[in-house]
Design an enzyme around this catalytic site. Structure first.
Site, mmCIF file in Angstrom:
data_model
loop_
_atom_site.group_PDB
_atom_site.id
_atom_site.type_symbol
_atom_site.label_atom_id
_atom_site.label_comp_id
_atom_site.label_asym_id
_atom_site.label_seq_id
_atom_site.Cartn_x
_atom_site.Cartn_y
_atom_site.Cartn_z
ATOM 1 N N GLU A 188 37.245 19.495 -81.136
ATOM 2 C CA GLU A 188 36.736 20.389 -80.098
ATOM 3 C C GLU A 188 35.249 20.146 -79.871
ATOM 4 O OE1 GLU A 188 36.755 24.627 -80.844
ATOM 5 O OE2 GLU A 188 36.930 25.074 -78.719
ATOM 6 N N GLU A 206 43.641 30.389 -86.155
ATOM 7 C CA GLU A 206 43.373 29.292 -85.208
ATOM 8 C C GLU A 206 42.646 28.199 -85.975
ATOM 9 O OE1 GLU A 206 41.262 30.337 -81.553
ATOM 10 O OE2 GLU A 206 40.413 28.324 -81.398
HETATM 11 C C1 LIG Z 1 41.236 25.336 -75.128
HETATM 12 O O1 LIG Z 1 41.018 25.108 -76.460
HETATM 13 C C2 LIG Z 1 40.086 25.870 -77.149
HETATM 14 C C3 LIG Z 1 40.260 25.496 -78.573
HETATM 15 O O2 LIG Z 1 39.311 25.951 -79.340
HETATM 16 C C4 LIG Z 1 40.281 27.358 -76.966
HETATM 17 O O3 LIG Z 1 39.225 28.091 -77.524
HETATM 18 C C5 LIG Z 1 40.405 27.672 -75.524
HETATM 19 O O4 LIG Z 1 40.771 29.023 -75.386
HETATM 20 C C6 LIG Z 1 41.441 26.810 -74.911
HETATM 21 N N1 LIG Z 1 41.548 27.126 -73.546
HETATM 22 C C7 LIG Z 1 42.725 27.248 -73.023
HETATM 23 C C8 LIG Z 1 42.759 27.691 -71.641
HETATM 24 O O5 LIG Z 1 43.746 26.990 -73.590
#
Ligand SMILES: *[C@@H]1O[C@H](CO)[C@@H](O)[C@H](O)[C@H]1NC(C)=O
Ligand SMILES: *[C@@H]1O[C@H](CO)[C@@H](O)[C@H](O)[C@H]1NC(C)=O
Ligand SMILES: *[C@@H]1O[C@H](CO)[C@@H](O)[C@H](O)[C@H]1NC(C)=O
Length: 315
Positions: A138, A133
């Site tokens: 962020e 990832e």
């Molecule tokens: C949204 O993005 C973040 C990226 O770090 C991630 O950790 C998180 O799980 C994401 N949430 C969803 C629902 O996609």
């Protein structure tokens, strides 16, 4: 014959050494409606969110794609029932996956407001964390600066000292250590995230992934940006982009084996496992309890939107 063979070999070598990449996908405006899917899924990070599908997002104008504009936003009119689903929002994922590549986002505005947790990132949802990832943009609750972070399987760590303009906040990328905070790097300037980024009309983030390193650069709209990066032309040369904001080398992490084919994801959730932690919510100057805030204050989400001019991928 011999001369030609030598010339050919030499030009191959120079192609490998010069970090030149060619445009493979140019996502602009309505392209996103066919090259990305809207994911109406439950938030794995337990946010107070209700991700809607593409038809719903378009009908409610939460997704607006036209000309050179992609808007992705949260509902900013509905008071939520505490026992019902979370606030409507959007999560889109590229249909294509990418291994070694350069991804560039030209972003004019990113979601802001208490409880917001937006992200522009890449992962392999089917093989997390072993497929890796990379979080490129962020943060939570408008807290600058931006955090760029890797999350991986076991045996991937970053050196404390490396050539980057940002500051490391964690060195172990393994999700099973340090409460899955990952190996993060904070950008050096507050205009890299949230309201301060929006105040200057946004800018560009670029991520280069090879088998031996991952680099992320941030260039504010009002600064000096490499012309190939901002122009969106047919090729880019990352050698001309200077010291990266975040540098993740392969010194103690075999990048090639920790990252597989990844999708690009753009999402906006609220509260949950990071933004919703009460000490973090309060520290950001946000009032009360995060979930109550999301339920009761729709107008606080009028600036909770992405305005994206383009996402370009070079390979
Ligand atoms: C949204 O993005 C973040 C990226 O770090 C991630 O950790 C998180 O799980 C994401 N949430 C969803 C629902 O996609
Ligand atoms: C949808 O959103 C776009 C972008 O903010 C805006 O220009 C447009 O007027 C909206 N359309 C409707 C029907 O509200
Ligand atoms: C890191 O990548 C470089 C360049 O590909 C390679 O020469 C080196 O062996 C790698 N180092 C480690 C520790 O894997």
């Amino acid at each position: 014959m011999h001369t030609k063979g030598l010339f050919f070999a030499a030009s191959c070598i120079s192609q490998v050494l010069a970090a030149t990449y060619h445009l493979s996908d140019n996502h602009v405006g309505s392209d996103f409606l066919s090259t990305f899917t809207h994911q109406a899924i439950a938030d794995p990070t337990h946010g107070r969110v209700n991700y809607v599908d593409q038809a719903t997002a378009l009908a409610k104008n939460l997704t607006y794609a036209s000309g050179n504009t992609l808007i992705l936003r949260a509902d900013d009119t509905t008071v939520l029932s505490a026992s019902g689903p979370g606030r409507n929002s959007v999560r889109i994922q590229s249909i294509k996956t990418y291994t070694t590549h350069v991804a560039i986002i030209d972003v004019r505005h990113m979601p802001q407001g208490c409880s917001t947790w937006p992200a522009f990132w890449e992962t392999d949802g089917g093989d997390w964390p072993n497929g890796g990832e990379v979080d490129i943009i962020e943060g939570v609750n408008d807290m600058s600066p931006n955090a760029m972070t890797l999350h991986t399987g076991a045996n991937c760590a970053m050196p404390a000292s490396r050539t980057e303009t940002g500051t490391p906040t964690g060195l172990n990328c393994d999700v099973n250590t340090d409460g899955n905070t990952g190996c993060g790097v904070q950008a050096p300037t507050t205009n890299s995230y949230g309201p301060s980024l929006n105040a200057i009309g946004g800018g560009w983030y670029a991520m280069e992934r090879t088998n031996s390193f991952i680099k992320v650069w941030f260039f504010p709209r009002n600064g000096n940006t490499p012309s190939d990066l901002s122009a969106g032309g047919s090729s880019v040369d990352t050698d001309n982009w200077g010291t990266p904001t975040a540098f993740f080398p392969n010194t103690s992490c075999d990048i090639g084996s920790h990252f597989d084919a990844n999708n690009i994801i753009i999402n906006l959730t609220f509260c949950g496992d990071w933004a919703g932690i009460s000490s973090i919510f309060t520290q950001a100057g946000c009032p009360g309890n995060c979930v109550d805030f999301v339920n009761n204050n729709p107008s606080a989400f009028s600036n909770a939107f992405w305005d994206i001019a383009a996402v370009r991928v070079y390979q």
